[in-house]
Design a protein around this motif. Structure first.
Motif, PDB file in Angstrom:
ATOM      1  N   ASN A 147     -39.085 -92.377  36.709  1.00 32.36           N
ATOM      2  CA  ASN A 147     -40.380 -93.191  37.218  1.00 32.36           C
ATOM      3  C   ASN A 147     -41.633 -92.461  37.163  1.00 32.36           C
ATOM      4  O   ASN A 147     -42.778 -93.142  36.922  1.00 32.36           O
ATOM      5  CB  ASN A 147     -40.105 -93.893  38.587  1.00 32.36           C
ATOM      6  N   ALA A 148     -41.503 -91.258  37.832  1.00 34.06           N
ATOM      7  CA  ALA A 148     -42.810 -90.398  37.766  1.00 34.06           C
ATOM      8  C   ALA A 148     -43.426 -90.273  36.566  1.00 34.06           C
ATOM      9  O   ALA A 148     -44.655 -89.675  36.446  1.00 34.06           O
ATOM     10  CB  ALA A 148     -42.521 -89.293  38.515  1.00 34.06           C
ATOM     11  N   PHE A 149     -42.681 -90.311  35.423  1.00 33.42           N
ATOM     12  CA  PHE A 149     -43.618 -90.043  33.973  1.00 33.42           C
ATOM     13  C   PHE A 149     -43.159 -91.285  33.229  1.00 33.42           C
ATOM     14  O   PHE A 149     -43.269 -90.919  31.909  1.00 33.42           O
ATOM     15  CB  PHE A 149     -42.611 -88.726  33.450  1.00 33.42           C
ATOM     16  N   LEU A 150     -43.023 -92.469  33.687  1.00 26.94           N
ATOM     17  CA  LEU A 150     -42.718 -93.576  32.790  1.00 26.94           C
ATOM     18  C   LEU A 150     -43.969 -93.939  31.917  1.00 26.94           C
ATOM     19  O   LEU A 150     -43.658 -94.267  30.745  1.00 26.94           O
ATOM     20  CB  LEU A 150     -42.344 -94.751  33.611  1.00 26.94           C
ATOM     21  N   PRO A 151     -45.284 -93.761  32.490  1.00 24.96           N
ATOM     22  CA  PRO A 151     -46.275 -94.155  31.447  1.00 24.96           C
ATOM     23  C   PRO A 151     -46.388 -92.864  30.219  1.00 24.96           C
ATOM     24  O   PRO A 151     -46.639 -93.685  29.047  1.00 24.96           O
ATOM     25  CB  PRO A 151     -47.296 -93.993  32.377  1.00 24.96           C
TER      26      PRO A 151
END
Length: 584
Positions: A414-418
């Motif tokens: 989630n912290a690197f989803l973009p």
């Protein structure tokens, strides 16, 4: 009463007229009346109250409306807690007074304002994730190196959680409650002017110090004002968590998809682009700055709502710990006043149960005693009961394992989803910004109902906590592996949305289930260690993402899926189901 809240304002019982009712005439909570059927009262004992209010009625009636009965209730609670001091006894009396006042307007307002803290916590985490591609474009770190930005926010969160948890016991809940959002809002606004990548990381760490105190401070404050019968609302606070992601994603969709405010991922920093090559100037890349300014302003407005629009009373237990007994009683009367109810609490009643300060000394905990009490939760004497039996010991280890694995698995994805949606680091053309942030927003929207579904299924017959959390965790892990099978935007959108939905079910049940499985006297220790493990492994997640991502862009997602599956296997071995049962 004025709307503006003076953080140093002292209250007197005279500030709240028509709130007192004698104990003999008070309306006690039904659960108290039921509990008294199993309590033995020594009617011949001298309890030190010259005018003990009694009513000539049944033994049960006598028990619930006399000082003798109140002391018997407190004795029962003290036996369960293991702490027997004047402070502990008087704290139990305050709990019972709040219980008899019941849930009302004051607590519902506090529920919303404490919810702001949960919302802000996830909002900040999402904004950091959304900012990473733009930081790469403007300042030049690679798509993997820029993930160290997330480390800075986690360092701040760890420091903030530890500092504010202790500070709130020293300077008071009220001051800490407002200071956390104030700092997060001010430094959140400052991030928009970050001069360099290192500078942005430093500002994010400062934001983390502020927002990191929200969960421990807000949770403790809300709990101390909640009637025992309404403690389930503490779990319901988690509903605010996915709203933080939703708000952040919608704001980013507006700013980071506009070519006026965001460079496309094909452009690199002018500092690293070869001479004559196309590069990303600050003036072309203001979107991430506007994103941080807007979210910082939202958090600051939350602080304004807390400070100026709501009159927060200081925690009566904090006041009691500082020897300010009269103010603690006045606070309880203030709650009754706000809720349009009455209360039987008085200093005379407190002294009868916990001892007269003129005789036993004033109830006052020093700073050293407060810190000792905080760390005593992690002492051997507090941990040992969590392994008192094989069943409880197994449950303890499995729950801690789940919090640790999910603590790393959650941010790894989630912290690197973009970045994953952008296909950063892969040998293919990156996905355009307008698609990346549109898909991220849709993913956030789909994830919101997961928390509501969790709240329903945990009490459904034949499903309960164990099956809900195990099935949702298994599906989450499978979806993470499925996400890596294709790099097309629509495929990624499908599986990131489904993953968000089942992930919120998983986390929602985990938050509710964890405190229920620990014995009541050691519940704070069990949940505290679980939360600590979650933060520590979360702090390590960016380091894993950087180094694993250099080997294979999908490696962090594989690691995330493996950790979630490991948590599922542990959940299959949970020996305790708490649906429809009282807490241990």
């Amino acid at each position: 009463m004025p709307v503006f809240m003076n953080p140093f304002q002292k209250h007197d019982i005279s500030d709240f007229p028509d709130t007192y009712v004698p104990l003999a005439q008070a309306e006690r909570h039904p659960s108290v009346v039921a509990a008294h059927k199993s309590i033995d009262i020594d009617k011949d004992k001298d309890y030190g109250l010259s005018s003990s209010p009694t009513r000539a009625a049944s033994d049960n009636d006598y028990s619930t409306h006399t000082i003798e009965g109140l002391i018997a209730e407190v004795d029962l609670d003290i036996a369960a807690s293991g702490h027997d001091t004047a402070y502990d006894r008087k704290s139990k009396v305050i709990n019972k007074a709040i219980m008899d006042i019941g849930m009302g307007w004051y607590q519902w307002q506090l529920f919303v304002l404490c919810g702001f803290g949960w919302l802000a916590d996830n909002l900040v985490l999402q904004v950091v994730a959304l900012t990473l591609p733009s930081l790469t474009s403007e300042f030049g770190p690679t798509a993997t190196q820029v993930r160290y930005t997330t480390t800075s926010i986690f360092v701040g969160l760890c420091v903030g959680a530890s500092f504010w948890g202790i500070a709130s016991d020293i300077i008071g809940r009220r001051l800490a409650f407002n200071a956390t959002l104030f700092l997060a809002g001010v430094f959140g606004l400052a991030v928009g002017g970050g001069p360099s990548w290192v500078g942005v990381c430093g500002l994010y760490a400062a934001v983390g110090v502020g927002v990191g105190g929200n969960l421990p401070v807000d949770g403790a404050l809300f709990l101390e004002f909640l009637p025992q019968a309404s403690r389930g609302l503490l779990t319901l606070l988690s509903v605010w968590w996915p709203l933080g992601q939703l708000i952040g994603s919608l704001i980013a969709w507006g700013f980071l998809t506009n070519s006026k405010y965001a460079c496309e991922p094909t452009l690199l920093s002018c500092n690293v682009t070869p001479p004559g090559g196309a590069c990303c100037h600050k003036s072309q890349n203001m979107g991430w700055r506007y994103l941080n300014i807007v979210t910082g302003a939202i958090i600051f407005l939350m602080f304004v709502a807390r400070f100026f629009l709501f009159h927060l009373f200081e925690s009566p237990k904090f006041l009691l710990s500082k020897g300010r007994q009269a103010e603690a009683v006045a606070t309880v009367h203030g709650i009754a006043y706000k809720n349009k109810r009455k209360t039987w609490l008085s200093e005379e009643v407190l002294n009868a149960v916990g001892g007269d300060p003129e005789v036993v000394g004033h109830v006052k905990l020093s700073t050293i005693e407060i810190i000792k009490r905080f760390f005593s939760k992690f002492s051997g004497d507090r941990i040992a009961p969590l392994f008192a039996t094989r069943r409880i010991g197994t449950m303890t280890l499995l729950v801690w394992f789940c919090w640790a694995t999910i603590g790393m698995g959650y941010p790894l994805f989630n912290a690197f989803l973009p970045q994953y949606l952008q296909n950063a680091g892969k040998d293919i053309p990156p996905t355009p910004n307008n698609i990346v942030y549109r898909n991220y927003a849709i993913t956030s929207i789909v994830g919101v109902p997961g928390s509501l579904i969790a709240a329903y299924t945990v009490d459904v017959k034949y499903i309960g906590r164990k099956y809900t959390i195990a099935v949702s965790t298994l599906i989450t892990g499978i979806l993470l592996f499925m996400f890596t099978l294709s790099s097309t935007p629509n495929y990624q959108l499908t599986f990131s949305s489904l993953e968000a939905f089942f992930q919120n079910i998983m986390y929602g049940v985990l938050y509710a289930y964890t405190p229920e499985v620990f014995p009541a006297p050691n519940r704070g220790t069990g949940t505290g260690i679980a939360s600590c493990l979650n933060r520590i492994t979360g702090l390590c997640a960016p380091i894993v993402a950087v180094h694993a991502g250099q080997v294979n862009p999908n490696a962090p997602v594989y690691a995330s899926g493996a950790l979630i599956i490991a948590a599922f296997l542990a959940m299959c071995a949970f020996p305790i189901e708490t649906r429809g049962k009282a807490s241990l």
